[in-house]
Write a protein that holds these residues in place. Sequence first.
Motif, PDB file in Angstrom:
ATOM      1  N   PRO A  39      84.308   7.754  57.719  1.00 38.49           N
ATOM      2  CA  PRO A  39      83.431   8.024  58.878  1.00 38.49           C
ATOM      3  C   PRO A  39      83.416   9.495  59.289  1.00 38.49           C
ATOM      4  CG  PRO A  39      85.486   7.081  59.626  1.00 38.49           C
ATOM      5  CD  PRO A  39      85.545   7.078  58.125  1.00 38.49           C
ATOM      6  N   ARG A 159      77.594  -0.084  56.864  1.00 42.63           N
ATOM      7  CA  ARG A 159      78.780  -0.877  56.533  1.00 42.63           C
ATOM      8  C   ARG A 159      78.884  -1.189  55.047  1.00 42.63           C
ATOM      9  NH1 ARG A 159      78.040  -5.565  60.905  1.00 42.63           N
ATOM     10  NH2 ARG A 159      79.349  -6.687  59.422  1.00 42.63           N
ATOM     11  N   TYR A 312      80.960   3.575  63.937  1.00 45.42           N
ATOM     12  CA  TYR A 312      82.403   3.682  63.748  1.00 45.42           C
ATOM     13  C   TYR A 312      83.130   3.816  65.085  1.00 45.42           C
ATOM     14  CZ  TYR A 312      81.604   4.134  58.756  1.00 45.42           C
ATOM     15  OH  TYR A 312      81.234   3.895  57.458  1.00 45.42           O
ATOM     16  N   LYS A 315      83.156   0.270  66.406  1.00 50.49           N
ATOM     17  CA  LYS A 315      84.154  -0.494  65.645  1.00 50.49           C
ATOM     18  C   LYS A 315      85.567  -0.156  66.085  1.00 50.49           C
ATOM     19  CE  LYS A 315      85.656  -1.417  60.902  1.00 50.49           C
ATOM     20  NZ  LYS A 315      85.460  -1.083  59.466  1.00 50.49           N
ATOM     21  N   GLU A 316      85.802   1.109  66.385  1.00 49.61           N
ATOM     22  CA  GLU A 316      87.135   1.557  66.794  1.00 49.61           C
ATOM     23  C   GLU A 316      87.549   0.982  68.139  1.00 49.61           C
ATOM     24  OE1 GLU A 316      89.252   5.744  68.250  1.00 49.61           O
ATOM     25  OE2 GLU A 316      87.347   5.790  67.143  1.00 49.61           O
TER      26      GLU A 316
END
Length: 337
Positions: A39, A159, A312, A315-316
């Motif tokens: 990322p 993804r 990202y 997602k984190e």
Amino acid sequence: MNDYRDEEYTEPKKKKRFRLFDSQREGKGVSKDEKPITPDLRGFFRSFKRNFSSLLRVNLFMVIGNFPILFAILGLSGLFKIPYMTPLSNLFPNLRSLMLLDPSRSPATMALYGVFGGQIENTALTPISYVMFGLSALTFLTFGFVCVGTTYILRSLVRGEPVFMWADFFYAIKKNKKQAFFFGMLDLLLLLLIPFNFTVLSEMTDGGLMIGIIFWLTVVFAVIYFFMRFYIYLQMITFDLSIGKILKNSFIFSLLGFKRNILAFLGMILLFFLDFILLFGLGGILLPLGIAAPLVILFSAASYMAVFAAWYKIKELMIPEGADQPPEDGAEEPSGP
């Protein structure tokens, strides 16, 4: 006696067909030795290169899905406008009357007329122009649906998942049709009001301190909302959240992910600047490329930058650690980062 030739039989080659949106077409796949996408900036360029052909098709979804915008372009193009002459100075009516009353047209009158009597061609809107603008308002009905459908596809590309263009596009719309419809109208309205507000404020040169404060508040709001848009549609297709929570989370992400947001923003500026150069620079020799770029790649490339920057971070902070995929559609989600 029959002449028999013992040769290996080969089937005749089939003609290639145009299958731009064929979801069953086999791709080149991903090599087993292909390194996973990271990322960061280098990972973005590798990912962008890998998904370039898919972005061409996503751009067509954006252009065709929001086809009512073409009516606005036609209305502004001048095809349906009526040309007329308009004076450059407010003194023109007086000078014109003076010339009609003074048949001799003295040198003083002619000198004044030479300075203040200039005219320029202008155009007036016609009823057809207003019909075009009215039809372009249909974009309010399509904008949110297109944003949701294309964001779903772009998220899959980021993804590294398989993508089935038509199926994924309409699946995302079906699952998020209410939020996409109502927020899409609000989103497009804000995207139109922000530049309109800048135009009005820039013309108020003698507004004083208050106008200056309003102008810079508008700048701050425009930047924050632009960054928020990176996350709004992504959360809409990923989590089961209300619009209020999505906006709240997106505001937080616009600050927490500022570094990634600003890099994506600069990338978009570079894209549109290059297209501007193609349109108005280089003596016009690359004008066809400048016109073709928005129809082929410009919008999807800019959106891909936004999704790559935002996904990202989401997602984190919002997907449990160790989970490779977000929860299923309709599942209860965390309320925020």
